[in-house]
Design a protein around this motif. Structure first.
Motif, short mmCIF file in Angstrom:
data_model
loop_
_atom_site.label_atom_id
_atom_site.label_comp_id
_atom_site.label_asym_id
_atom_site.label_seq_id
_atom_site.Cartn_x
_atom_site.Cartn_y
_atom_site.Cartn_z
N ASP A 144 0.83 -1.22 0.00
CA ASP A 144 0.00 0.00 0.00
C ASP A 144 0.85 1.26 0.00
O ASP A 144 0.43 2.30 -0.50
CB ASP A 144 -0.91 0.02 1.23
N LEU A 145 2.06 1.15 0.60
CA LEU A 145 2.92 2.32 0.70
C LEU A 145 3.97 2.36 -0.41
O LEU A 145 4.97 3.05 -0.31
CB LEU A 145 3.58 2.39 2.07
N THR A 146 3.74 1.58 -1.45
CA THR A 146 4.61 1.65 -2.64
C THR A 146 3.90 2.48 -3.69
O THR A 146 2.79 2.16 -4.09
CB THR A 146 4.91 0.24 -3.18
N VAL A 147 4.53 3.57 -4.08
CA VAL A 147 3.88 4.48 -5.03
C VAL A 147 4.61 4.40 -6.38
O VAL A 147 5.82 4.46 -6.43
CB VAL A 147 3.90 5.92 -4.51
N THR B 28 -3.00 8.97 -7.62
CA THR B 28 -4.04 9.63 -6.82
C THR B 28 -3.40 10.68 -5.89
O THR B 28 -2.24 10.52 -5.50
CB THR B 28 -4.80 8.61 -5.94
N PRO B 29 -4.14 11.74 -5.55
CA PRO B 29 -3.60 12.73 -4.60
C PRO B 29 -3.19 12.09 -3.27
O PRO B 29 -2.24 12.53 -2.63
CB PRO B 29 -4.76 13.70 -4.41
N ALA B 30 -3.89 11.03 -2.88
CA ALA B 30 -3.55 10.33 -1.63
C ALA B 30 -2.16 9.71 -1.72
O ALA B 30 -1.37 9.80 -0.78
CB ALA B 30 -4.59 9.25 -1.34
N SER B 33 0.43 12.35 -1.62
CA SER B 33 0.60 12.80 -0.24
C SER B 33 1.50 11.84 0.54
O SER B 33 2.33 12.28 1.34
CB SER B 33 -0.78 12.92 0.40
N ILE B 34 1.34 10.53 0.27
CA ILE B 34 2.21 9.52 0.92
C ILE B 34 3.67 9.80 0.56
O ILE B 34 4.56 9.73 1.41
CB ILE B 34 1.79 8.08 0.50
#
Lengths: 147, 68
Positions: A144-147, B28-30, B33-34
């Motif tokens: 989830d914290l991989t962008v 996504t903006p979310a 933000s992360i």
């Protein structure tokens, strides 16, 4: 994610089991008396079985409640969370408690001898599953914290 | 984490808003933000590629190592 028939089946089965556990509270003395009569055991054994069964109802209902909450979070599609790991923990601990209590009482009456081992085995299976699940939660959070 | 992603600095240099950037690179903006708050555990090369493309910069302009 679509809620499968299997999940709904489990949910309803757990509900039925909770109801059966609550209703069985009224029949525990009868069951104990019947066993002592059939196995031609003393009245003391009947009392021990009654007390132990009443004690075992507590972890049994805790297990069923945790299972119900776990299934509810599956329905909400909120599966890999720390809360669900805690529910699995509760189930594991309760199964071990039931297994250990039955194991101890089995020395006094064989009534509980055949309940103890399966419960300890199920507890062990759940413990393994819980560890796998907690790893899955970690992987999910990383994903989830991989962008 | 010791790796800091300086998106805010580049955004102000390019006079671009966060929303505009997220729309440009298709996240996504979310998720943006992360990245900005340093909560991200990993950054895909494809996202870095899009960020560099949208902000006209090099990866080194966005990533910085700080000794904790």
């Amino acid at each position: 994610m679509k809620v499968t028939k299997s999940v709904m089946f489990c949910l309803w089965t757990v509900r039925i089991f909770i109801a059966v556990s609550v209703v069985s509270l009224f029949f525990i003395p009868g069951i104990a008396e019947y066993y002592s009569m059939v196995a031609s055991q003393s009245k003391d054994i009947s009392l021990i079985i009654t007390v132990v069964l009443y004690v075992l109802v507590i972890p049994a209902i805790a297990t069923l409640s945790a299972m119900y909450l776990l299934l509810k979070s599956i329905v909400r599609n909120d599966i890999f969370t720390l809360k669900n790991v805690r529910y699995l923990n509760v189930i594991t601990v309760c199964l071990f408690i039931i297994g250990i209590i039955c194991g101890i009482v089995a020395f006094m009456t064989s009534f509980f001898a055949f309940i103890s081992i399966p419960f300890l085995f199920m507890g062990l299976v759940l413990l393994v599953l819980r560890n796998v699940f907690s790893q899955a939660v970690e992987i999910k959070s990383e994903n989830d914290l991989t962008v | 984490m010791a790796i800091v992603i300086n998106i805010d600095v580049m955004l102000s240099k390019r006079k671009m808003s966060s929303l505009e950037l997220s729309q440009k690179i298709g996240i996504t903006p979310a998720n943006l933000s992360i990245l900005k708050t340093g909560k991200a555990k990993a950054l895909k090369l494809s996202t870095l590629d899009k960020l560099c493309q949208a902000l006209h910069c090099q990866p080194a302009d966005l990533l910085e190592y700080r000794d904790d």
